[in-house]
Design an enzyme around this catalytic site. Structure first.
Site, PDB file in Angstrom:
ATOM      1  CD  GLU A  80      -1.057   0.988   3.475  1.00 40.69           C
ATOM      2  OE1 GLU A  80      -0.490   2.038   3.804  1.00 40.69           O
ATOM      3  OE2 GLU A  80      -2.212   0.675   3.839  1.00 40.69           O
ATOM      4  CB  CYS A 112      -2.513  -5.317   6.264  1.00 46.02           C
ATOM      5  SG  CYS A 112      -2.152  -3.742   7.040  1.00 46.02           S
ATOM      6  CG  HIS A 236      -2.625  -8.326   9.567  1.00 40.88           C
ATOM      7  ND1 HIS A 236      -1.369  -7.941   9.164  1.00 40.88           N
ATOM      8  CD2 HIS A 236      -3.315  -7.179   9.815  1.00 40.88           C
ATOM      9  CE1 HIS A 236      -1.322  -6.620   9.160  1.00 40.88           C
ATOM     10  NE2 HIS A 236      -2.478  -6.135   9.539  1.00 40.88           N
ATOM     11  CE  LYS A 241      -5.270  -5.568  25.182  1.00 46.09           C
ATOM     12  NZ  LYS A 241      -5.550  -4.378  25.982  1.00 46.09           N
ATOM     13  CB  SER A 298      -8.338  -2.104   6.192  1.00 41.25           C
ATOM     14  OG  SER A 298      -7.897  -2.255   7.514  1.00 41.25           O
TER      15      SER A 298
END
Ligand SMILES: [Zn+2]
Lengths: 346, 131
Positions: A80, A112, A236, A241, A298
């Protein structure tokens, strides 16, 4: 049969610590660190971009594959943050690594997950017999506006996979891949805009978690397996977290996640993230072990892969620099140097 | 060197992006950059030769006052590299604060010059310490 005959990664040598960025913008260091699970991130030098990093990873993949680059018939490069808006990274990469001119390819973009999309495209061409080998590259030097909290996670890196169909050469067999795609406005960047925008409320549940979990469930269901049948899992990592949470939701343990979990040391490398995570697993995996890798881009979509390591991996990993070696090869920079290298100082 | 010239840049890609030189078919002498006439035996029969890209530092100099377009890299080191295959070449050294004569280096492709916001991005071989 289609699988990996060689893979390689590249991570720039420079790092900036999370506290350096947090201090600069007056944020609480502990809450940033515990919120993201990122200690430091990789930073490209002023003379590095997705082309130069793509070349580095591809050369490493070639060293491992031990094939003549002239036999590669297709190159797909996912990013990207390509060097040009119009003029493909792949053509500069294929030329620089010594491929013949007899090859096809294109640059692909899917936030991504462009790197795993490139692998799927290469798999199709190899499996159909249209090309002998295909090279799939994922590379990014992603960035947010410096004052955006998102700038804590954006790292730089690349991964490259050479795909082939000969049982004699495949070091990791790609048993299957499935994808899950929908229209979610969680993160975007319009043409001519330097920095992306992300919609807070959409980033987690309807985007990352829904796609990552659904794609992973789909591939496990299709093969009648559950997390106990898988040795290593890669997700990914927009941050640490999210991946930990996705693993837990699907019933994977921290032990299954740890080999491919590198986001804490390099940040989110976008199109390269799943590719570097998978490489980190392959670097230590034993023949016969099974890996599930699920990317996320995304927009939004996830590609999930079921991979079985073969006997042919023996002796191959040491032919190129490993993920661990790249992570340990580092030099810390201060915030001003970070701004200089990433062209935040005009 | 006119770095913003697109045609000149394109002609240099073979030499600068992957160290393509030439090898004499008669006496095996290696040339970088590529030669049309062998410097040793005078033969015109030369073939393409891709250099391995490893070598050692023969001499170096630190640049602290850069010309326009190179300000971000200051201070940087420019060195004469003695390639393991033989010939010498001049290139920038990256990823190293300390350089010494005899230091082992390997090639890497980097951005060399970016022609403003709308021009060509020129890539070129640079060298970094091995390891
Ligand atoms: Zn000669």
């Amino acid at each position: 049969m289609v699988g990996i005959v060689g893979y390689g990664v590249y991570i720039p040598v420079y790092r900036i610590k999370t506290e350096m960025i947090a201090n600069m913008w007056g944020r609480d260091i502990n809450s940033v660190k515990s919120g993201l699970l990122i200690d430091e991130k990789s930073v490209p030098s002023a003379d590095e971009d997705t082309v130069t990093m793509g070349v580095e990873a591809s050369l490493n993949a070639l060293r491992m594959a031990k094939i003549n680059p002239e036999q590669i018939g297709a190159v797909y490069s996912g990013s990207e943050s390509p060097a040009y808006a119009v003029k493909p990274n792949m053509g500069i990469i294929s030329n620089a690594i010594g491929m013949s001119r007899n090859h096809t390819g294109a640059d692909v973009e899917f936030a991504c997950k462009a790197g795993t999309a490139a692998i799927q495209m290469g798999m199709g061409l190899v499996k159909s017999g249209m090309v002998k080998y295909a090279l799939a590259v994922g590379a990014d030097t992603a960035e947010y506006d410096v004052e955006n909290v998102g700038d804590h996670s954006t790292g730089a890196g690349s991964g490259a996979y050479i795909l082939g169909n000969s049982k004699e050469e495949i070091i990791a067999d790609i048993e299957d891949t499935v994808s899950y795609t929908s229209d979610v406005p969680d993160f975007w960047r319009r043409p001519r805009m330097r920095y992306p925008t992300h919609a807070e409320r959409f980033t987690g549940e309807p985007a990352y978690f829904s796609h990552t979990i659904e794609a992973s469930k789909m591939i496990m269901k299709k093969h009648g397996i559950s997390p106990k049948d898988i040795d290593h899992v890669v997700f990914h990592t927009p941050n640490g977290k999210f991946a930990v949470k996705a693993a837990k939701a699907l019933g994977f343990s921290n032990d299954q996640l740890k080999s491919g979990f590198v986001v804490n040391k390099i940040g989110n490398t976008y199109s390269a993230a799943t590719l570097i995570g998978l490489a980190s697993v392959l670097d230590v995996a034993e023949p016969g072990q099974r890996i599930m890798a699920t990317s996320f881009g995304s927009g939004a979509g996830s590609d999930s892969f079921l991979i079985r390591v073969t006997e042919k991996i023996k002796g191959r990993v040491r032919l190129a620099k490993t993920v661990k070696e790249y992570i340990e090869r580092k030099e810390y920079i201060d915030y001003a140097t970070y701004c200089k290298f990433t062209e935040r100082i005009e | 060197m006119n770095v913003s010239n697109v045609v000149m840049g394109w002609r240099r890609i073979r030499k600068g992006n992957f160290l393509l030189g030439s090898k004499c078919r008669k006496c095996s002498k290696l040339h970088f950059p590529a030669a049309r006439l062998c410097k040793k035996c005078g033969s015109r029969e030369l073939e393409d030769y891709r250099f391995k890209g490893t070598g050692k530092i023969y001499a170096y100099s630190e640049v602290r006052t850069a010309s326009s377009g190179f300000e971000k890299h200051v201070p940087y080191t420019v060195a004469i590299i003695e390639l393991d295959d033989g010939p010498k070449m001049t290139a920038q050294i990256v990823e190293s604060g300390k350089v010494h004569v005899g230091m082992k280096v390997e090639s890497c492709l980097r951005k060399y010059y970016v022609d403003g916001d709308s021009g060509i991005i020129h890539y070129w071989i640079k060298f970094r310490p091995v390891g």
